[in-house]
Write a protein that holds these residues in place. Structure first.
Motif, PDB file in Angstrom:
ATOM      1  N   ARG A  35      92.435  14.863  37.681  1.00 29.86           N
ATOM      2  CA  ARG A  35      93.107  14.716  36.392  1.00 29.86           C
ATOM      3  C   ARG A  35      94.558  15.192  36.475  1.00 29.86           C
ATOM      4  N   SER A  36      94.757  16.324  37.147  1.00 28.24           N
ATOM      5  CA  SER A  36      96.124  16.853  37.287  1.00 28.24           C
ATOM      6  C   SER A  36      96.998  15.870  38.053  1.00 28.24           C
ATOM      7  N   TRP A  37      96.478  15.348  39.174  1.00 28.85           N
ATOM      8  CA  TRP A  37      97.268  14.422  39.993  1.00 28.85           C
ATOM      9  C   TRP A  37      97.612  13.159  39.211  1.00 28.85           C
ATOM     10  N   LYS A  38      96.662  12.664  38.413  1.00 29.36           N
ATOM     11  CA  LYS A  38      96.930  11.452  37.636  1.00 29.36           C
ATOM     12  C   LYS A  38      98.135  11.654  36.720  1.00 29.36           C
ATOM     13  N   GLU A  39      98.203  12.802  36.047  1.00 28.44           N
ATOM     14  CA  GLU A  39      99.329  13.086  35.158  1.00 28.44           C
ATOM     15  C   GLU A  39     100.611  13.339  35.946  1.00 28.44           C
TER      16      GLU A  39
ATOM     17  N   LEU B 204     105.995  24.403  55.593  1.00 29.76           N
ATOM     18  CA  LEU B 204     104.902  23.467  55.878  1.00 29.76           C
ATOM     19  C   LEU B 204     103.564  23.938  55.326  1.00 29.76           C
ATOM     20  N   LYS B 205     103.285  25.240  55.457  1.00 34.19           N
ATOM     21  CA  LYS B 205     101.987  25.736  54.957  1.00 34.19           C
ATOM     22  C   LYS B 205     101.921  25.620  53.428  1.00 34.19           C
ATOM     23  N   LEU B 206     103.076  25.784  52.755  1.00 35.51           N
ATOM     24  CA  LEU B 206     103.097  25.655  51.300  1.00 35.51           C
ATOM     25  C   LEU B 206     102.917  24.198  50.874  1.00 35.51           C
ATOM     26  N   ILE B 207     103.574  23.284  51.603  1.00 33.82           N
ATOM     27  CA  ILE B 207     103.435  21.854  51.292  1.00 33.82           C
ATOM     28  C   ILE B 207     101.982  21.423  51.477  1.00 33.82           C
ATOM     29  N   LYS B 208     101.378  21.897  52.564  1.00 26.18           N
ATOM     30  CA  LYS B 208      99.969  21.570  52.824  1.00 26.18           C
ATOM     31  C   LYS B 208      99.084  22.107  51.697  1.00 26.18           C
ATOM     32  N   GLN B 209      99.380  23.314  51.266  1.00 25.68           N
ATOM     33  CA  GLN B 209      98.643  23.985  50.185  1.00 25.68           C
ATOM     34  C   GLN B 209      98.679  23.149  48.891  1.00 25.68           C
TER      35      GLN B 209
ATOM     36  N   GLU C  41      96.777  19.794  49.172  1.00 34.72           N
ATOM     37  CA  GLU C  41      95.323  19.966  49.077  1.00 34.72           C
ATOM     38  C   GLU C  41      94.896  20.323  47.653  1.00 34.72           C
ATOM     39  N   ARG C  42      95.724  21.107  46.953  1.00 35.28           N
ATOM     40  CA  ARG C  42      95.371  21.529  45.595  1.00 35.28           C
ATOM     41  C   ARG C  42      95.191  20.330  44.672  1.00 35.28           C
ATOM     42  N   PHE C  43      96.055  19.319  44.830  1.00 36.94           N
ATOM     43  CA  PHE C  43      95.995  18.165  43.934  1.00 36.94           C
ATOM     44  C   PHE C  43      95.349  16.945  44.591  1.00 36.94           C
ATOM     45  N   LYS C  44      94.885  17.112  45.823  1.00 44.50           N
ATOM     46  CA  LYS C  44      94.264  15.998  46.548  1.00 44.50           C
ATOM     47  C   LYS C  44      95.161  14.762  46.499  1.00 44.50           C
ATOM     48  N   ALA C  45      96.426  14.970  46.813  1.00 43.99           N
ATOM     49  CA  ALA C  45      97.399  13.871  46.792  1.00 43.99           C
ATOM     50  C   ALA C  45      96.979  12.788  47.788  1.00 43.99           C
ATOM     51  N   PRO C  46      97.337  11.528  47.524  1.00 45.13           N
ATOM     52  CA  PRO C  46      96.998  10.448  48.459  1.00 45.13           C
ATOM     53  C   PRO C  46      97.585  10.718  49.841  1.00 45.13           C
TER      54      PRO C  46
ATOM     55  N   CYS D  44     101.326  10.185  50.532  1.00 43.39           N
ATOM     56  CA  CYS D  44     102.172  11.212  49.908  1.00 43.39           C
ATOM     57  C   CYS D  44     102.113  12.514  50.705  1.00 43.39           C
ATOM     58  N   GLN D  45     100.917  12.891  51.140  1.00 41.04           N
ATOM     59  CA  GLN D  45     100.747  14.132  51.905  1.00 41.04           C
ATOM     60  C   GLN D  45     101.539  14.076  53.214  1.00 41.04           C
ATOM     61  N   GLU D  46     101.376  12.981  53.938  1.00 41.85           N
ATOM     62  CA  GLU D  46     102.021  12.860  55.258  1.00 41.85           C
ATOM     63  C   GLU D  46     103.539  12.862  55.141  1.00 41.85           C
ATOM     64  N   LEU D  47     104.076  12.089  54.186  1.00 47.43           N
ATOM     65  CA  LEU D  47     105.531  12.022  54.048  1.00 47.43           C
ATOM     66  C   LEU D  47     106.101  13.367  53.616  1.00 47.43           C
ATOM     67  N   ALA D  48     105.424  14.053  52.691  1.00 48.42           N
ATOM     68  CA  ALA D  48     105.919  15.354  52.225  1.00 48.42           C
ATOM     69  C   ALA D  48     106.021  16.345  53.390  1.00 48.42           C
TER      70      ALA D  48
END
Length: 409
Positions: free
Chosen positions: A176-180, A278-283, A286-291, A294-298
């Motif tokens: 729900r969070s990621w959708k918004e 990097l560890k924060l970006i990964k965190q 994972e928190r929002f289960k981004a696609p 999006c995860q890889e590019l970030a």
């Protein structure tokens, strides 16, 4: 049975904006009557039906009562006795709590039209504070309509602040969070979404890594805006102005998270912030289960954006490693998105928004030079297996050296 057009379709028509999705509410009907008319039910949680021809959503008028934590913690009651006004009062904002019948007659019991004219995002009732998702929704509407001068009403912002402090935001599911969040990032002014979340205290709950950037200085010579948080908002603003896709906007939001970890004693320098972040970006990913894209590019933008800015200074060997990291030979589009994110980062600085970014064309040219190295001649020379890989690496490095000499004699 009476049928009304409700919500966004009414709001956007009054604003003179194109109407895309239309929602309908049905007053004075039962589920059995809807089924008898050929409507198809949607799920089991809500009394919502799809029109047999148009496929549009028709919901029975309903009331709701808070019964648990989070977005899903509600009990719904739908019956023919529920009035249109009772249905509208459970909605989030007054501008979304208007209805229109098939003659175009407006029902506006909570003064949504007046708030449209006053450019205010105002809650309909105190029940607003029962649904934590509304904090994200209001911030998203603020991002959507900022260009029209809309502001969040002070009393609504106060309710959002109370929700942020209540612990209810933690009950939101990642989906729900990621959708918004993803929808908000694709609005015309995504930086307003982040600013409103910050104003009501929600950013430190949902994205503490981004909140931590505000008040952290950077060298004024490179960053006239100085503040790392302000810079992040400006980068997001540029990404929207340049119509970047979601993956680039997500990377722009997270690219500098490492600066929030720099000890104050080292300010305004941020040595190795790319690696630390990097560890924060990964965190956050994972928190929002981004696609996955999006995860890889970030992560890649976080690690290599300063390489992008220094592209013209990079040794051919470093350039070759950079291209390999992005797998430009099989995934050229991802490198193109990296270049875009780097350019948005460079433009997201006070007074430098229009400055040219020659690194973009240079990096594109380098990728083209490396990709033009053909495999077939190496196969014909008898290379195979690991030896073929090494030969290919040597030829690509040779091509990048020639490219650099040609571009930067």
């Amino acid at each position: 049975m009476q049928i009304y057009k409700v919500g966004g379709a009414v709001r956007d028509r009054l604003l003179g904006k194109p109407v895309t999705d239309i929602d309908w509410v049905v007053v004075g009907a039962t589920a059995e009557e809807m089924l008898a008319k050929g409507f198809r039910p949607v799920g089991s949680d809500f009394p919502v039906f799809l029109h047999p021809k148009s496929g549009e959503e028709y919901a029975l008028a309903r009331t709701e009562r808070k019964s648990g934590r989070g977005y899903g913690g509600f009990t719904f009651h739908a019956s023919p006795e529920v009035t249109l006004e009772e249905d509208l009062i459970r909605r989030d904002l007054t501008i979304n709590a208007m209805a229109e019948d098939d003659h175009g007659v407006l029902t506006d019991p909570y003064h949504g039209q007046q708030d449209l004219e006053n450019r205010l995002l105002r809650h309909v009732s105190p029940a607003f504070a029962e649904d934590p998702l509304r904090v994200l929704r209001v911030a998203r509407f603020a991002a959507r309509y900022a260009g029209l001068g809309f502001q969040v009403a002070p009393d609504t912002l106060e309710l959002m602040r109370q929700l942020s402090e209540s612990g209810e935001l933690e009950a939101l599911t990642p989906e729900r969070s990621w959708k918004e969040i993803s929808r908000a990032l694709m609005e015309d002014h995504p930086q307003v979404f982040i600013q409103v979340l910050r104003d009501c205290g929600a950013l430190k709950v949902l994205l503490p890594e981004v909140e931590a950037l505000f008040g952290v200085p950077q060298p004024a010579a490179h960053h006239p805006e100085i503040d790392s948080g302000v810079h992040t908002l400006s980068v997001l603003e540029q990404a929207a102005l340049h119509k970047q896709p979601l993956s680039v906007r997500w990377a722009c939001l997270l690219h500098d998270l490492g600066k929030g970890l720099t000890p104050q004693s080292e300010w305004p320098q941020h040595i190795a912030h790319e690696h630390k972040g990097l560890k924060l970006i990964k965190q956050v990913n994972e928190r929002f289960k981004a696609p996955r894209d999006c995860q890889e590019l970030a992560l890649l933008v976080g690690q290599y954006h300063t390489h992008g800015h220094r592209a013209l200074e990079l040794k051919p060997s470093t350039l070759a490693e950079l291209l390999k990291s992005f797998d430009v030979y099989r995934r050229p589009q991802r490198f193109e998105e990296f270049i875009a994110a780097c350019e948005m980062d460079a433009r997201g600085r006070l007074g430098l928004e229009e400055r040219a970014y020659p690194q973009a064309d240079y990096l594109r040219g380098a990728a083209t030079a490396a990709r033009t190295v053909a495999v077939q001649p190496l196969l014909e020379q008898g290379f195979k297996g690991p030896e073929l890989g090494e030969a290919l690496k040597r030829e690509r490095l040779k091509a990048l050296k020639a490219y650099k000499e040609q571009r930067l004699p």
